[in-house]
Design a protein around this motif. Structure first.
Motif, PDB file in Angstrom:
ATOM      1  N   GLY A   1      58.173  45.360  18.564  1.00 58.52           N
ATOM      2  CA  GLY A   1      58.221  46.627  17.826  1.00 58.52           C
ATOM      3  C   GLY A   1      58.362  46.473  16.328  1.00 58.52           C
ATOM      4  O   GLY A   1      57.966  47.358  15.567  1.00 58.52           O
ATOM      5  N   GLY A   2      58.945  45.365  15.895  1.00 57.02           N
ATOM      6  CA  GLY A   2      58.966  45.041  14.474  1.00 57.02           C
ATOM      7  C   GLY A   2      60.165  45.557  13.696  1.00 57.02           C
ATOM      8  O   GLY A   2      61.043  46.238  14.218  1.00 57.02           O
ATOM      9  N   TRP A   3      60.131  45.213  12.419  1.00 61.64           N
ATOM     10  CA  TRP A   3      61.261  45.473  11.529  1.00 61.64           C
ATOM     11  C   TRP A   3      61.519  46.957  11.325  1.00 61.64           C
ATOM     12  O   TRP A   3      62.661  47.400  11.310  1.00 61.64           O
ATOM     13  N   LEU A   4      60.464  47.754  11.181  1.00 58.69           N
ATOM     14  CA  LEU A   4      60.667  49.176  10.941  1.00 58.69           C
ATOM     15  C   LEU A   4      61.250  49.871  12.161  1.00 58.69           C
ATOM     16  O   LEU A   4      62.048  50.804  12.024  1.00 58.69           O
ATOM     17  N   LEU A   5      60.873  49.444  13.367  1.00 55.74           N
ATOM     18  CA  LEU A   5      61.513  49.985  14.564  1.00 55.74           C
ATOM     19  C   LEU A   5      63.008  49.719  14.527  1.00 55.74           C
ATOM     20  O   LEU A   5      63.831  50.612  14.808  1.00 55.74           O
ATOM     21  N   ILE A   6      63.379  48.496  14.153  1.00 61.94           N
ATOM     22  CA  ILE A   6      64.799  48.143  14.075  1.00 61.94           C
ATOM     23  C   ILE A   6      65.490  48.960  12.988  1.00 61.94           C
ATOM     24  O   ILE A   6      66.599  49.478  13.193  1.00 61.94           O
ATOM     25  N   ASN A   7      64.855  49.117  11.837  1.00 57.24           N
ATOM     26  CA  ASN A   7      65.432  49.929  10.759  1.00 57.24           C
ATOM     27  C   ASN A   7      65.704  51.356  11.210  1.00 57.24           C
ATOM     28  O   ASN A   7      66.796  51.903  11.019  1.00 57.24           O
ATOM     29  N   PHE A   8      64.687  51.978  11.804  1.00 56.15           N
ATOM     30  CA  PHE A   8      64.851  53.369  12.241  1.00 56.15           C
ATOM     31  C   PHE A   8      65.841  53.465  13.394  1.00 56.15           C
ATOM     32  O   PHE A   8      66.604  54.440  13.489  1.00 56.15           O
TER      33      PHE A   8
ATOM     34  N   GLY B   1      66.780  53.260   4.669  1.00 52.41           N
ATOM     35  CA  GLY B   1      66.293  52.821   3.366  1.00 52.41           C
ATOM     36  C   GLY B   1      66.836  51.474   2.953  1.00 52.41           C
ATOM     37  O   GLY B   1      66.094  50.625   2.423  1.00 52.41           O
ATOM     38  N   ILE B   2      68.113  51.243   3.206  1.00 52.14           N
ATOM     39  CA  ILE B   2      68.708  49.948   2.867  1.00 52.14           C
ATOM     40  C   ILE B   2      68.069  48.839   3.698  1.00 52.14           C
ATOM     41  O   ILE B   2      67.744  47.764   3.186  1.00 52.14           O
ATOM     42  N   GLY B   3      67.869  49.093   4.979  1.00 53.57           N
ATOM     43  CA  GLY B   3      67.239  48.089   5.826  1.00 53.57           C
ATOM     44  C   GLY B   3      65.835  47.755   5.377  1.00 53.57           C
ATOM     45  O   GLY B   3      65.440  46.591   5.330  1.00 53.57           O
ATOM     46  N   ALA B   4      65.066  48.792   5.036  1.00 48.73           N
ATOM     47  CA  ALA B   4      63.685  48.580   4.616  1.00 48.73           C
ATOM     48  C   ALA B   4      63.595  47.881   3.271  1.00 48.73           C
ATOM     49  O   ALA B   4      62.669  47.104   3.018  1.00 48.73           O
ATOM     50  N   SER B   5      64.561  48.135   2.393  1.00 45.43           N
ATOM     51  CA  SER B   5      64.487  47.607   1.027  1.00 45.43           C
ATOM     52  C   SER B   5      65.261  46.315   0.817  1.00 45.43           C
ATOM     53  O   SER B   5      64.810  45.432   0.085  1.00 45.43           O
ATOM     54  N   LEU B   6      66.423  46.189   1.435  1.00 48.53           N
ATOM     55  CA  LEU B   6      67.314  45.061   1.158  1.00 48.53           C
ATOM     56  C   LEU B   6      67.678  44.257   2.403  1.00 48.53           C
ATOM     57  O   LEU B   6      68.477  43.322   2.320  1.00 48.53           O
ATOM     58  N   GLY B   7      67.098  44.609   3.546  1.00 50.92           N
ATOM     59  CA  GLY B   7      67.484  43.952   4.788  1.00 50.92           C
ATOM     60  C   GLY B   7      66.817  42.622   5.061  1.00 50.92           C
ATOM     61  O   GLY B   7      67.271  41.865   5.922  1.00 50.92           O
ATOM     62  N   GLY B   8      65.752  42.311   4.348  1.00 47.37           N
ATOM     63  CA  GLY B   8      64.971  41.118   4.649  1.00 47.37           C
ATOM     64  C   GLY B   8      65.715  39.793   4.579  1.00 47.37           C
ATOM     65  O   GLY B   8      65.540  38.946   5.460  1.00 47.37           O
ATOM     66  N   PRO B   9      66.534  39.558   3.566  1.00 46.99           N
ATOM     67  CA  PRO B   9      67.166  38.240   3.465  1.00 46.99           C
ATOM     68  C   PRO B   9      68.192  37.929   4.544  1.00 46.99           C
ATOM     69  O   PRO B   9      68.255  36.797   5.033  1.00 46.99           O
ATOM     70  N   THR B  10      69.026  38.908   4.928  1.00 43.90           N
ATOM     71  CA  THR B  10      70.149  38.622   5.825  1.00 43.90           C
ATOM     72  C   THR B  10      70.182  39.465   7.091  1.00 43.90           C
ATOM     73  O   THR B  10      71.030  39.244   7.959  1.00 43.90           O
ATOM     74  N   GLY B  11      69.297  40.447   7.211  1.00 44.90           N
ATOM     75  CA  GLY B  11      69.374  41.350   8.351  1.00 44.90           C
ATOM     76  C   GLY B  11      70.333  42.497   8.125  1.00 44.90           C
ATOM     77  O   GLY B  11      70.639  43.242   9.045  1.00 44.90           O
ATOM     78  N   TYR B  12      70.816  42.636   6.922  1.00 45.18           N
ATOM     79  CA  TYR B  12      71.684  43.728   6.436  1.00 45.18           C
ATOM     80  C   TYR B  12      72.786  44.145   7.406  1.00 45.18           C
ATOM     81  O   TYR B  12      72.774  45.192   8.000  1.00 45.18           O
ATOM     82  N   ALA B  13      73.807  43.290   7.490  1.00 51.23           N
ATOM     83  CA  ALA B  13      74.983  43.674   8.269  1.00 51.23           C
ATOM     84  C   ALA B  13      75.616  44.929   7.661  1.00 51.23           C
ATOM     85  O   ALA B  13      75.857  45.914   8.351  1.00 51.23           O
TER      86      ALA B  13
END
Length: 250
Positions: A38-45, A184-196
């Motif tokens: 499902g990908g990163w955006l599925l996880i973000n939403f 928004g935080i996940g989509a913008s800043l989540g890439g390096p660490t998975g945004y805990a």
């Protein structure tokens, strides 16, 4: 507000948050899941909607669901240290419960998943490029954004009211703005660490991963575990201090 009510409300809300949040990760990455790939955006939403649900059901406590948010309110003097301890304890208990429920929901998929990294990835975050100092910086910045914007929600309108030491805040203003902020935080800043961006969200499920009888689970990566705890707490304090200067009440 009664401390028992705060504890129960935060426990239920954080359990809901982590169940739906770790659940969407499991859906997207575990073998034979209908949502595999499902990908990163599925996880973000999914995480954003998890926040929506968690904040909504924890209306009685103000819906912190996050020790970084709680330490922000402690820093601004909105709550006292004893009350903050109750929030933190409830958030950890709720996060652990939510992770355990996710394990039961996906038990057969965990059994058939061969990659221990994916199994850990359901429960806790990890960096794409392991560099503890820079990983810490990422978590500080991302959590600063979260807490700073949350603080702005409470500066105007009826949500600015504080009742019996508890911010009259997050649940009262409506959960949707907070949910969209997390997306928004996940989509913008989540890439390096998975945004805990939430110490309880990472540490509670990591403890669950360590204790649960997950087939072929591997290690729980305790060498990294301090980053998603210390980073968000620092970000929360810095955001609260900044809010007192940059977010005047109106």
């Amino acid at each position: 507000m009664n401390l028992g009510t705060i504890f129960l409300s935060e426990t239920v809300g954080t359990a809901m948050l982590v169940l739906l949040g770790t659940g969407v990760v499991a859906t997207a990455i575990l073998t034979k899941s209908k949502g595999l790939g499902g990908g990163w955006l599925l996880i973000n939403f999914g995480w954003g909607l998890a926040v929506f649900a968690g904040v909504t059901v924890s209306y009685a406590s103000g819906g912190h669901l996050n020790p970084a948010v709680t330490i922000g309110f402690l820093t601004t003097g909105s709550i006292d240290f004893g009350t903050a301890l109750v929030y933190w304890a409830a958030q950890m208990v709720g996060a652990f419960i939510g992770a355990v429920l996710t394990y039961f929901a996906f038990k057969q998929h965990f059994d058939q998943e061969e990659d221990p990294g994916k199994k850990l990835g359901v429960f806790s975050t990890g960096p794409e490029i392991r560099s503890y100092g820079w990983n810490l910086v990422t978590e500080v910045i991302a959590t600063f954004v979260l807490v700073f914007v949350v603080m702005s929600f409470g500066k105007t309108g009826p949500d600015a009211v504080v009742i019996e030491g508890v911010p009259g805040g997050l649940a009262a203003l409506g959960a949707l703005p907070v949910a969209l902020l997390v997306v928004g935080i996940g989509a913008s800043l989540g890439g390096p660490t998975g945004y805990a961006i939430n110490p309880a969200r990472d540490l509670g499920p990591r403890i669950a991963h360590a204790l649960l009888p997950i087939k072929g689970k591997g290690k729980s990566d305790w060498s990294y575990a301090w980053v998603p705890v210390v980073g968000p707490l620092l970000g929360g304090v810095l955001a609260a201090l900044a809010s007192m200067v940059l977010l005047p009440a109106v």
